[in-house]
Enzyme design. Structure first.
Site, PDB file in Angstrom:
ATOM      1  N   ASP A  82       0.690  -1.286   0.061  1.00 28.35           N
ATOM      2  CA  ASP A  82       0.130   0.033   0.056  1.00 28.35           C
ATOM      3  C   ASP A  82       1.101   1.100  -0.016  1.00 28.35           C
ATOM      4  O   ASP A  82       1.830   1.393   0.818  1.00 28.35           O
ATOM      5  CB  ASP A  82      -0.830  -0.008   1.251  1.00 28.35           C
ATOM      6  CG  ASP A  82      -1.909   0.949   1.169  1.00 28.35           C
ATOM      7  OD1 ASP A  82      -2.338   1.372   0.076  1.00 28.35           O
ATOM      8  OD2 ASP A  82      -2.545   1.355   2.501  1.00 28.35           O
ATOM      9  N   HIS A  83       0.753   2.228  -0.924  1.00 25.10           N
ATOM     10  CA  HIS A  83       1.482   3.674  -0.835  1.00 25.10           C
ATOM     11  C   HIS A  83       2.831   3.295  -1.118  1.00 25.10           C
ATOM     12  O   HIS A  83       3.505   3.935  -0.284  1.00 25.10           O
ATOM     13  CB  HIS A  83       1.040   4.385   0.333  1.00 25.10           C
ATOM     14  CG  HIS A  83      -0.336   4.879   0.174  1.00 25.10           C
ATOM     15  ND1 HIS A  83      -1.000   5.853  -0.385  1.00 25.10           N
ATOM     16  CD2 HIS A  83      -1.447   4.488   0.918  1.00 25.10           C
ATOM     17  CE1 HIS A  83      -1.961   6.069  -0.472  1.00 25.10           C
ATOM     18  NE2 HIS A  83      -2.630   5.324   0.484  1.00 25.10           N
ATOM     19  N   GLU A 134      -1.599   5.914  -9.174  1.00 25.09           N
ATOM     20  CA  GLU A 134      -2.496   6.996  -8.731  1.00 25.09           C
ATOM     21  C   GLU A 134      -2.561   8.219  -9.261  1.00 25.09           C
ATOM     22  O   GLU A 134      -1.636   8.859  -9.705  1.00 25.09           O
ATOM     23  CB  GLU A 134      -2.347   7.310  -7.070  1.00 25.09           C
ATOM     24  CG  GLU A 134      -3.560   8.218  -6.375  1.00 25.09           C
ATOM     25  CD  GLU A 134      -3.394   8.402  -4.831  1.00 25.09           C
ATOM     26  OE1 GLU A 134      -3.425   7.077  -4.488  1.00 25.09           O
ATOM     27  OE2 GLU A 134      -3.325   9.481  -4.564  1.00 25.09           O
ATOM     28  N   HIS A 180      -8.035   9.962   3.717  1.00 20.56           N
ATOM     29  CA  HIS A 180      -7.508   8.808   4.588  1.00 20.56           C
ATOM     30  C   HIS A 180      -7.951   9.327   6.296  1.00 20.56           C
ATOM     31  O   HIS A 180      -8.230  10.469   6.405  1.00 20.56           O
ATOM     32  CB  HIS A 180      -6.145   8.781   4.698  1.00 20.56           C
ATOM     33  CG  HIS A 180      -5.734   8.169   3.081  1.00 20.56           C
ATOM     34  ND1 HIS A 180      -5.099   8.777   1.995  1.00 20.56           N
ATOM     35  CD2 HIS A 180      -5.675   6.633   2.912  1.00 20.56           C
ATOM     36  CE1 HIS A 180      -4.667   7.927   1.320  1.00 20.56           C
ATOM     37  NE2 HIS A 180      -5.109   6.782   1.611  1.00 20.56           N
ATOM     38  N   GLY A 181      -8.216   8.108   6.961  1.00 19.73           N
ATOM     39  CA  GLY A 181      -8.199   8.406   8.476  1.00 19.73           C
ATOM     40  C   GLY A 181      -9.578   8.645   8.864  1.00 19.73           C
ATOM     41  O   GLY A 181     -10.440   8.195   7.857  1.00 19.73           O
ATOM     42  N   GLY A 214      -8.969   5.652   1.216  1.00 19.39           N
ATOM     43  CA  GLY A 214      -9.813   6.289   1.934  1.00 19.39           C
ATOM     44  C   GLY A 214     -11.230   6.068   2.077  1.00 19.39           C
ATOM     45  O   GLY A 214     -11.954   7.096   2.392  1.00 19.39           O
ATOM     46  N   ALA A 215     -11.477   4.654   2.160  1.00 16.11           N
ATOM     47  CA  ALA A 215     -12.899   4.528   1.853  1.00 16.11           C
ATOM     48  C   ALA A 215     -13.679   3.962   3.081  1.00 16.11           C
ATOM     49  O   ALA A 215     -14.551   3.067   2.971  1.00 16.11           O
ATOM     50  CB  ALA A 215     -13.277   3.687   0.712  1.00 16.11           C
TER      51      ALA A 215
HETATM   52  P1  13P Z   1      -9.156   4.642   5.429  1.00 19.82           P
HETATM   53  O1  13P Z   1      -8.339   5.379   6.359  1.00 19.82           O
HETATM   54  O2  13P Z   1     -10.529   5.257   4.862  1.00 19.82           O
HETATM   55  O3  13P Z   1      -9.532   3.273   6.041  1.00 19.82           O
HETATM   56  O4  13P Z   1      -8.258   4.274   4.038  1.00 19.82           O
HETATM   57  C1  13P Z   1      -7.377   3.555   4.177  1.00 19.82           C
HETATM   58  C2  13P Z   1      -6.464   3.414   2.574  1.00 19.82           C
HETATM   59  O5  13P Z   1      -6.673   3.985   1.862  1.00 19.82           O
HETATM   60  C3  13P Z   1      -5.309   2.595   2.712  1.00 19.82           C
HETATM   61  O6  13P Z   1      -4.577   3.033   1.593  1.00 19.82           O
HETATM   62  O1  G3H Z   2      -3.497   4.640   3.519  1.00 20.06           O
HETATM   63  C1  G3H Z   2      -3.081   4.007   4.380  1.00 20.06           C
HETATM   64  C2  G3H Z   2      -3.177   3.335   5.597  1.00 20.06           C
HETATM   65  O2  G3H Z   2      -4.264   3.730   6.031  1.00 20.06           O
HETATM   66  C3  G3H Z   2      -2.064   2.734   6.128  1.00 20.06           C
HETATM   67  O3  G3H Z   2      -1.825   3.663   7.405  1.00 20.06           O
HETATM   68  O4  G3H Z   2       0.637   4.452   7.110  1.00 20.06           O
HETATM   69  O5  G3H Z   2      -0.673   4.419   9.345  1.00 20.06           O
HETATM   70  O6  G3H Z   2      -0.097   2.288   8.284  1.00 20.06           O
HETATM   71  P1  G3H Z   2      -0.316   3.668   7.958  1.00 20.06           P
HETATM   72 ZN    ZN Z   3      -4.588   4.858   0.966  1.00 22.42          ZN
END
Ligand code: 13P
Ligand code: G3H
Ligand code: ZN
Length: 311
Positions: A82-83, A134, A180-181, A214-215
């Site tokens: 992820d990311h 992205e 996110h968050g 961010g869903a």
């Molecule tokens: P949320 O913070 O909405 O759960 O998003 C998570 C996310 O996009 C992880 O890449």
């Molecule tokens: O979008 C990313 C996730 O919510 C992961 O969060 O970087 O705190 O592990 P984190």
């Molecule tokens: Zn994300």
């Protein structure tokens, strides 16, 4: 069944009008909760690992925990980065056995984003790994990603064709108002997603899998439990689930969920301690957290994503 890529999952999800849940994992109990739910619902799963998760748990532990999830469930499971911040982060995950990586170069210029993504795609595809890229920027805060609301920008549909053609990426994360968050909208602000952008993107890229970051929906019953038992999460608010269902019926094939799992775990643990102040065995409260993750993931699979019975 060994780890899989998301290629087949996304093809079926696109034509079936549903989405695959991509759940962030950091520890054993969360992984177990997710895959127990996936198993009971017979759902394909994406388990995704952020840079923060790799730092927290040690990449070797996470890899073997995910491997254990594959072995114990027999479900089609994708291990996704992820990311990924740059080529090196993606390369390291690919070399480590990930079947899917995200290169998040969306904060660079359009041309730079293309160049960086293209380089990751070349390395990944040579090794049978798929790439999520992205375009556009979400607001929100995580360990490695911090974008202020004023810097967030929606994806421009005019750019998506050229970007996917030039990079060869396999899926595309877009910005349509998710963030996110656990604090996605201001108090009193009406949650809104730009479905017009999603529709335009879908027209320009027929059959191409779109991803929503961010869903999380930030379930209000869990937030209430957190606040009832000593927590302080005023105004935590997420994306209404009916909006996610609508997105899943359109071009969105992957929906990222992390904050909801965090909220569910925290609510369960706070409640556990309030009700059992004498407990000190982590298996007792982490067991509750695992059960809470399982419950919320089952709900997501059945009521939001629609990926049940699709494994
Ligand atoms: P949320 O913070 O909405 O759960 O998003 C998570 C996310 O996009 C992880 O890449
Ligand atoms: O979008 C990313 C996730 O919510 C992961 O969060 O970087 O705190 O592990 P984190
Ligand atoms: Zn994300």
């Amino acid at each position: 069944m060994p780890l899989v890529t998301s290629t087949e999952m996304f093809k079926k999800a696109y034509s079936g009008g549903y989405a695959i849940g991509a759940f962030n994992v950091n520890n054993m109990e969360t992984i177990q909760g997710i895959v127990e739910a996936g198993k009971e619902c017979n759902s394909p799963l994406i388990l995704q690992v952020s840079a923060g998760a790799r730092k927290y748990a040690n990449p070797v532990y996470l890899k073997h925990l995910i491997q254990a999830a594959v072995e114990t469930t027999g479900l089609p499971i994708v291990m996704h980065l992820d990311h990924g911040a740059d080529f090196e982060a993606c390369k390291s995950a690919i070399d480590d056995g990930f079947t899917s990586v995200m290169i998040d170069a969306s904060h660079h210029s359009f041309q730079e984003n293309i160049e960086i993504t293209k380089k990751v795609v070349a390395y990944a595809h040579d090794r049978g790994v798929v790439v999520e890229a992205e375009l556009g920027q979400l607001a929100g805060i995580e360990d490695a990603v911090n974008v202020k609301a004023e810097d967030a920008c929606f994806t421009q549909p005019d750019e998506v064709f050229e970007f996917t053609q030039k990079t060869g990426c396999d899926s595309l994360a877009i910005a349509i108002g998710t963030s996110h968050g656990a604090y996605k909208f201001k108090p009193g602000q009406k949650p809104r997603l730009r479905f017009d952008i999603l529709e335009e993107v879908g027209k320009r890229l027929p059959g191409f899998p779109i991803v929503l970051h961010g869903a999380s929906s930030v379930p209000q019953d869990r937030v209430a439990i957190i606040n009832q038992f000593g927590g302080k999460m005023p105004d935590a608010i997420g994306i209404p689930e009916e909006m996610l269902r609508k997105a899943a019926s359109m071009a969105v094939c992957k929906i990222n969920i992390d904050s909801d799992l965090r909220v569910a775990c925290t609510a369960a643990i706070r409640k556990h301690f309030a009700e059992h102040p004498d407990h000190f065995d982590p298996r007792q409260y982490l067991g509750d957290a695992r059960a809470a993750v399982k419950e919320i993931v089952k709900h997501k699979i059945i009521d939001v994503l629609g990926s049940n019975d699709k494994a």
